[in-house]
Design an enzyme around this catalytic site. Structure first.
Site, mmCIF file in Angstrom:
data_model
loop_
_atom_site.group_PDB
_atom_site.id
_atom_site.type_symbol
_atom_site.label_atom_id
_atom_site.label_comp_id
_atom_site.label_asym_id
_atom_site.label_seq_id
_atom_site.Cartn_x
_atom_site.Cartn_y
_atom_site.Cartn_z
ATOM 1 N N TRP A 255 0.833 -1.206 0.000
ATOM 2 C CA TRP A 255 0.000 0.000 0.000
ATOM 3 C C TRP A 255 0.869 1.259 0.000
ATOM 4 C CZ3 TRP A 255 -1.296 -4.587 2.186
ATOM 5 C CH2 TRP A 255 -2.571 -5.080 1.939
ATOM 6 N N CYS A 291 -6.693 -5.154 -1.639
ATOM 7 C CA CYS A 291 -7.842 -5.954 -1.213
ATOM 8 C C CYS A 291 -8.607 -6.587 -2.367
ATOM 9 C CB CYS A 291 -8.764 -5.136 -0.320
ATOM 10 S SG CYS A 291 -9.707 -3.837 -1.154
ATOM 11 N N HIS A 350 -13.681 -1.733 0.994
ATOM 12 C CA HIS A 350 -12.859 -2.910 1.253
ATOM 13 C C HIS A 350 -13.545 -4.100 0.600
ATOM 14 C CE1 HIS A 350 -10.080 -5.665 2.906
ATOM 15 N NE2 HIS A 350 -10.904 -6.200 3.790
ATOM 16 N N ASP A 373 -11.939 -13.199 4.495
ATOM 17 C CA ASP A 373 -11.132 -12.060 4.047
ATOM 18 C C ASP A 373 -9.669 -12.468 4.009
ATOM 19 O OD1 ASP A 373 -10.029 -9.610 3.474
ATOM 20 O OD2 ASP A 373 -11.122 -8.515 5.020
ATOM 21 N N ASN A 413 -20.897 -2.558 10.808
ATOM 22 C CA ASN A 413 -21.968 -2.007 11.643
ATOM 23 C C ASN A 413 -21.489 -1.364 12.929
ATOM 24 O OD1 ASN A 413 -24.640 -1.367 11.991
ATOM 25 N ND2 ASN A 413 -25.236 -3.334 12.834
ATOM 26 N N ASP A 415 -20.447 1.765 15.303
ATOM 27 C CA ASP A 415 -20.717 3.202 15.396
ATOM 28 C C ASP A 415 -19.389 3.950 15.405
ATOM 29 O OD1 ASP A 415 -23.412 2.770 15.502
ATOM 30 O OD2 ASP A 415 -23.591 3.052 17.674
ATOM 31 N N GLU A 462 -30.751 0.705 9.131
ATOM 32 C CA GLU A 462 -30.296 1.665 10.129
ATOM 33 C C GLU A 462 -31.484 2.247 10.903
ATOM 34 O OE1 GLU A 462 -27.317 2.119 10.953
ATOM 35 O OE2 GLU A 462 -26.016 1.664 9.249
ATOM 36 N N GLU A 467 -31.591 -3.320 14.587
ATOM 37 C CA GLU A 467 -30.210 -2.919 14.312
ATOM 38 C C GLU A 467 -29.531 -2.434 15.588
ATOM 39 O OE1 GLU A 467 -26.964 -0.105 13.332
ATOM 40 O OE2 GLU A 467 -28.947 0.471 14.066
ATOM 41 N N TYR A 536 -7.111 4.081 0.089
ATOM 42 C CA TYR A 536 -8.472 3.568 0.219
ATOM 43 C C TYR A 536 -8.669 2.778 1.513
ATOM 44 C CZ TYR A 536 -7.293 -1.284 -0.845
ATOM 45 O OH TYR A 536 -6.794 -2.547 -0.791
#
Length: 699
Positions: A255, A291, A350, A373, A413, A415, A462, A467, A536
């Site tokens: 990167w 990625c 990603h 991943d 998800n 915050d 949301e 949620e 990114y």
């Protein structure tokens, strides 16, 4: 191979050859439907080996030294895989000859006999080890038995079977199997949520030599082959082996922006060249990947091995570094960012993978799509890998279920929580941004090139009660379980608005900052604005513009501020993805309400235009014209045009000039095909194009 008559016909003697034959090897044998590679869905592999799927019968033909006698002769097959085959480990399989197959275990049955030639129908269990098996045949009669020597040409390649209900990777939708197992091209999404870009990727899982390369990857992992019957284990091994950390896997991540010692990640347009290079060089990591390259290669390997897989892009993807399951942003007393503490990041996008399988190791309902991943970010049980994590578990916040569910949950998800340093050096929570991460989660649609939004698979809508329950459930298992408290009242809102498809490379970047006063009283604030060039991954390269914006709002007023970043301020600062982050922060004087938001955007690059020339006929040379217009007011030096599977061309392109190149090629397969090309140079990346070519089947 067998017992040759002599001395009464009971002397064991091996013939001169042992042949386990794929039907196309022997035109004198008429294979049954069970043997047909189309039935095994292996006819696309460009290899001459016998390639079959577990849990489904297949046929082999044996050439014996004399006719086989059912009343006095014996025969069984032996399969061996790995360096130290053991019956107890399932790596040495003894296949008995029976009268009727049960189809749930290793057995064989004679289906046809003609002279010295015997056809066997062989069944395998749906949990058989996948990989390459060495085949030998043992025959016996009254005087004893003998075993054939191993012939590499008789090796059998066993794959996972999404068509077999007993296999953990079974998928019951044929359209999805065609897409996620048999489609050898796809689309990978990138950019930002407001400017979603797309590039076509050549997975090429059936290309010549790719199956051998994929099995080489498993072998090089040093994981014992007796674990290769478990789809969860295989996926975990692949996730670790696609990156080079720990185990000298397929791809070396980079990167830095300096790719002189290898290939720029943006220059790849498929997996085939990468996997062939890794295999040909004996396991030397290929330079370089990011990625989407890690994901594209993972899709190739898993589809090749028989596991349904797709590349998935998450926009505004959080990287939680401390297992808090929140994305934390720290400011000092003057609301200036504290870069040394801001180790969490939000990537513009990603790319990872979903793969399909049952999860018998988890509670009911956790099977189906699993996130995996291969990009090396954090270690999992001491190794740079991630997943498989149940997407259903991610959606419901059940982050205690393996593997690596907390990390993926935070990506989609968490915050974003803003903290301000107090005078005593402690920190106070000043703002929670609940919709900051996990937007427009995207994958290619089944049966078309359209983008399919799968955000609802990863998270509830949301602001719904479900949620919030998922977020609070997950946070209880994080490193800061007491994070959440009652939200503060707000009457001023701030957002950044981008018109149309957003700023284009080579022009001034323009955005709008919109503030809404929802109260019946005037409001005043000073906005601190800074824009930074960003990789990114969410890592900032450096700030290129700062300013303070005094704001006065009348009661119920909506005010729009025009924000401009001139081209000459960013032209020499950009990195690979031409991404930038605008950070706005401030405090309302009258209420002490904190205003804070971050907006990621990219500078759009032009596409390559690919135009097929000539008649599209299998085996006949045709051409393709590749056209490009330089959007920059400067000459592009050493522009590298890459056409997947065809080669490279290097040219210079003047300021605002157009160039057209021609590539000649010979199509080898009928049906709808895609021609993929990309452009790469130091001043401009992420330029690519695709053309559809329909090649009629021979009449």
């Amino acid at each position: 191979t067998g017992c040759r008559a002599g001395g009464g016909g009971d002397t064991p003697m091996m013939g001169h050859q042992s042949v386990a034959r794929h039907p196309k090897w022997d035109s004198n044998l008429r294979p049954t439907g069970e043997q047909d590679p189309v039935k095994h869905h292996t006819d696309c592999y460009h290899d001459d080996e016998l390639i079959v799927r577990r849990g489904q019968p297949f046929q082999i033909a044996l050439e014996l030294s004399r006719p086989f006698k059912h009343s006095t002769d014996k025969l069984h097959l032996e399969l061996k895989t790995g360096k130290l085959p053991q019956v107890s480990k399932g790596t040495h399989v003894i296949i008995p000859l029976v009268d009727e197959l049960e189809n749930v275990c290793w057995q064989s049955q004679i289906t046809e006999q003609s002279g010295n030639r015997v056809q066997l129908l062989v069944s395998s269990p749906p949990n058989a080890l996948i990989g390459r098996y060495q085949l030998t045949v043992t025959t016996g009669c009254a005087k004893g038995e003998a075993t054939s020597t191993h012939d590499p040409a008789s090796d059998i390649y066993m794959l996972f079977n999404p068509w077999c209900e007993g296999d953990t990777v079974f998928m019951d939708n044929e359209d999805e199997r065609m897409e996620y197992v048999l489609n050898d091209t796809g689309r990978i999404y990138y950019g930002t949520e407001k400017q979603i870009g797309v590039r076509t990727w050549n997975f090429g899982q059936f290309s010549e030599g790719i199956l051998q390369a994929c099995l080489f990857i498993l072998e090089k992992s040093k994981v014992q082959p007796f674990g290769f019957g478990d789809s969860v284990n295989v996926v975990r091994v692949v996730s670790a082996m696609i990156n080079s950390l720990d185990d000298r896997g397929v791809l070396e991540g980079n990167w830095s922006g300096d790719y002189e010692e290898g290939t720029s990640p943006t220059a790849w347009s498929g997996s085939v060249d990468i996997l062939k290079k890794y295999y040909a060089e004996g396991g030397t990591p290929v330079k370089y990947g990011q990625c989407w390259v890690f994901s594209g290669v993972t899709t190739t390997v898993l589809r090749c091995l028989g596991i349904a897989c797709r590349s998935v892009t998450n926009f505004q993807s959080a990287h939680d570094t401390d297992v808090s399951l929140t994305t934390d942003v720290y400011f000092d007393e003057n609301m200036e960012p504290l870069d040394r503490l801001n180790t969490d990041s939000v990537w513009n996008f990603h790319v990872w993978n979903d793969c399909w399988m049952a999860r018998p190791d988890l509670p009911p309902g956790m099977g189906g799509w699993q996130a995996v991943d291969s990009t090396p970010q954090e270690t999992s049980q001491g190794t740079f890998c991630c997943g498989p994590a149940s997407v259903n578990a991610i959606r419901t916040g059940q982050v205690y279920l393996k593997h690596d569910t907390p990390f993926v949950f935070a990506e989609v998800n968490s915050d974003k929580i803003y903290w301000q340093r107090n005078l005593d050096s402690t920190f106070s929570q000043i703002y929670i941004e609940k919709k900051a991460v996990g937007h427009c989660i995207s994958t290619k649609a089944v049966g078309s090139d359209e983008r399919m939004d799968i955000t609802d698979l990863y998270k509830y809508p949301e602001d719904t009660e479900e949620e919030r329950i998922a977020v609070e459930t997950a946070s209880r298992y994080g490193s800061r379980p007491e994070t959440y408290s009652s939200p503060a009242a707000e009457d001023v809102q701030i957002e950044v608005v981008m018109e149309g498809e957003g700023p284009r490379m080579g022009a001034d970047a323009q955005l709008k900052i919109v503030l809404r006063n929802q109260s019946r009283h005037p409001r005043r604030a000073t906005l601190h604005s800074q824009v930074a060039v960003m990789y990114y991954t969410g890592v900032l390269k450096g700030t290129i513009k700062r300013e303070k914006l005094p704001v006065e709002l009348m009661p119920s007023e909506v005010k729009t501020i025009e924000w401009v970043l001139p081209y000459d301020q960013y032209q020499d600062q950009l990195v690979d993805q031409a991404a930038l982050m605008l950070t706005l922060s401030g405090r309302v004087s009258e209420t002490q309400q904190v205003l804070a938001t971050q907006h990621n955007f990219r500078l759009r690059t032009p596409d390559l235009t690919i135009t097929p020339v000539g008649e599209a006929v299998v085996g006949k040379e045709m051409a393709a014209k590749i056209s490009f217009t330089n959007p920059l007011p400067r000459t592009l030096k050493s522009v590298l045009f890459r056409v997947e599977g065809l080669g490279l061309q290097n040219v210079d392109v003047g300021s605002h000039c157009s160039v057209t190149l021609t590539e000649h090629f010979v199509p080898t397969l009928p049906g709808p095909r895609k021609l993929v090309a990309s452009l790469d140079c130091r001043q401009l990346t992420q330029v690519h194009g695709v053309a559809d070519i329909l090649l009629p089947a021979a009449s």
